[in-house]
Design a protein around this motif. Structure first.
Motif, PDB file in Angstrom:
ATOM      1  N   GLN A 228      36.564 -34.380 -26.281  1.00 43.31           N
ATOM      2  CA  GLN A 228      35.686 -34.546 -25.135  1.00 43.31           C
ATOM      3  C   GLN A 228      34.231 -34.619 -25.562  1.00 43.31           C
ATOM      4  OE1 GLN A 228      36.220 -35.252 -22.123  1.00 43.31           O
ATOM      5  NE2 GLN A 228      34.286 -34.808 -21.085  1.00 43.31           N
ATOM      6  N   TYR A 229      33.868 -33.837 -26.570  1.00 43.65           N
ATOM      7  CA  TYR A 229      32.494 -33.866 -27.073  1.00 43.65           C
ATOM      8  C   TYR A 229      32.160 -35.242 -27.650  1.00 43.65           C
ATOM      9  CZ  TYR A 229      28.527 -33.202 -30.170  1.00 43.65           C
ATOM     10  OH  TYR A 229      27.316 -33.354 -30.805  1.00 43.65           O
ATOM     11  N   VAL A 230      33.060 -35.772 -28.461  1.00 44.64           N
ATOM     12  CA  VAL A 230      32.836 -37.101 -29.038  1.00 44.64           C
ATOM     13  C   VAL A 230      32.704 -38.139 -27.936  1.00 44.64           C
ATOM     14  CG1 VAL A 230      33.859 -38.917 -30.461  1.00 44.64           C
ATOM     15  CG2 VAL A 230      34.038 -36.526 -31.180  1.00 44.64           C
ATOM     16  N   CYS A 231      33.546 -38.022 -26.915  1.00 42.83           N
ATOM     17  CA  CYS A 231      33.546 -38.985 -25.815  1.00 42.83           C
ATOM     18  C   CYS A 231      32.260 -38.903 -25.000  1.00 42.83           C
ATOM     19  CB  CYS A 231      34.762 -38.744 -24.926  1.00 42.83           C
ATOM     20  SG  CYS A 231      34.856 -39.845 -23.508  1.00 42.83           S
ATOM     21  N   ILE A 232      31.900 -37.705 -24.548  1.00 45.25           N
ATOM     22  CA  ILE A 232      30.736 -37.553 -23.678  1.00 45.25           C
ATOM     23  C   ILE A 232      29.456 -37.825 -24.435  1.00 45.25           C
ATOM     24  CG2 ILE A 232      30.375 -35.075 -24.070  1.00 45.25           C
ATOM     25  CD1 ILE A 232      30.159 -36.914 -20.700  1.00 45.25           C
ATOM     26  N   ARG A 233      29.425 -37.519 -25.727  1.00 50.07           N
ATOM     27  CA  ARG A 233      28.251 -37.827 -26.552  1.00 50.07           C
ATOM     28  C   ARG A 233      28.060 -39.339 -26.629  1.00 50.07           C
ATOM     29  NH1 ARG A 233      25.603 -35.255 -30.936  1.00 50.07           N
ATOM     30  NH2 ARG A 233      23.827 -36.546 -31.509  1.00 50.07           N
ATOM     31  N   GLY A 234      29.171 -40.059 -26.812  1.00 56.02           N
ATOM     32  CA  GLY A 234      29.097 -41.518 -26.859  1.00 56.02           C
ATOM     33  C   GLY A 234      28.629 -42.120 -25.552  1.00 56.02           C
ATOM     34  N   VAL A 235      29.100 -41.551 -24.435  1.00 56.38           N
ATOM     35  CA  VAL A 235      28.703 -42.071 -23.124  1.00 56.38           C
ATOM     36  C   VAL A 235      27.212 -41.872 -22.887  1.00 56.38           C
ATOM     37  CG1 VAL A 235      28.953 -41.751 -20.632  1.00 56.38           C
ATOM     38  CG2 VAL A 235      30.981 -41.817 -22.088  1.00 56.38           C
TER      39      VAL A 235
END
Length: 309
Positions: A228-235
């Motif tokens: 989730q961290y990787v995902c939300i950071r990318g967004v």
């Protein structure tokens, strides 16, 4: 896996995600609190209030007879919510092509919602009263998802306004959006504690490579927090590099991948009608974004041509 084995564990999952991102941001972005924010805290406070509300309401919807595939598809209707609030708040007007694409998305969500309603009713075979009660809870879940969808769209409009006024600061926004809501989890402490106890009672699992044995639910939670961290950071980074609709397209496609994974891996019920509804949702989303980009390019080219002439 956490939401499948314990459908009511959304609060502990969200708390773990917020805590991890807040600690990481406090260390590396806020420089242990020594770096002042570029955007005033009061604006972040408004934003995180909406953000926290959306997260909690979406979590509780899973306790209201809302299946995970329907949850994912319904939240893919962010384009609809953005268009509605754009018309009401920003007084925007759109072309017939955009309205057509939104109609496709609306039709897809309606089909999936209707078919899921039939499943909820049919699965409640204990008695008529139990079937009605399950359907009533499902309606409440749909209302919760609708509220969260509109609130999320309003938050997007507010965030866009802030970025125009103060500039885009993705890492700072990521930190404050997750650090400021942390005190709000005090009201959910009892639920978080109860699920922590349940997690401790789950079967033991030996983590590969490391060789450490932990309850499997804590391992699932750790994997969820990292991904989730990787995902939300990318967004958040994407919002500073691309147009808002490009971000919406990427996020929607990510939801589509999550939906397929959820259906295949967790064996969620998904009929042909659900597939048709899903197809409408994503064709409408792709059509909306493509039409917007084409119109934007055409307008830009026309302005350049006018300058040359």
């Amino acid at each position: 896996p956490p939401a499948v084995k314990h459908p009511g564990c959304g609060n502990i999952v969200t708390f773990a995600q917020f805590l991890f991102i807040a600690v990481e941001g406090f260390l590396f972005e806020a420089d242990l609190g020594r770096k002042p924010p570029a955007i005033p805290i009061r604006y972040y406070a408004v934003m995180v209030t909406m953000f926290f509300t959306v997260s909690v309401v979406n979590n509780y919807a899973l306790n209201l007879n809302i299946a995970m595939p329907l949850h994912m598809i319904f939240r893919s209707g962010s384009l609809i919510a953005n268009m509605i609030l754009g018309i009401i708040i920003l007084k925007k007007r759109y072309s017939i092509f955009k309205y057509t694409s939104i109609a496709l998305v609306s039709a897809g969500i309606f089909i999936c919602t209707f078919m899921s309603a039939k499943q909820v009713t049919s699965q409640s075979s204990v008695g008529e009263n139990d079937g009605f009660q399950a359907f009533a809870w499902w309606l409440l879940g749909i209302a919760a998802l609708t509220f969260a969808l509109l609130m999320s769209a309003r938050m997007g409009i507010f965030q866009e306004t802030l970025y125009k006024q103060f500039g885009k600061h993705s890492k700072e926004a990521l930190f404050y959006n997750h650090a400021l809501p942390l005190p709000g989890f005090i009201f959910l402490a009892s639920d978080i504690y109860d699920h922590a106890v349940l997690f401790n009672k789950s079967e033991l699992y030996q983590v590969p490579v490391v060789g450490v044995t932990v309850p499997i639910m804590w391992f699932y939670l750790l994997m969820n927090v990292i991904t989730q961290y990787v995902c939300i950071r990318g967004v958040f980074i994407l919002t500073t590099e691309c147009a808002s609709l490009t971000v919406t397209l990427v996020v929607t496609l990510r939801k589509f991948v999550s939906l397929i994974f959820s259906i295949l891996y967790f064996q969620n019920p998904f009929t042909l009608w659900h597939w048709l509804g899903t197809l409408f949702v994503f064709i409408g989303t792709l059509m909306y974004t493509e039409v917007w980009n084409n119109l934007g390019t055409t307008k830009s080219q026309q302005q350049k041509a006018d300058k040359k002439n």
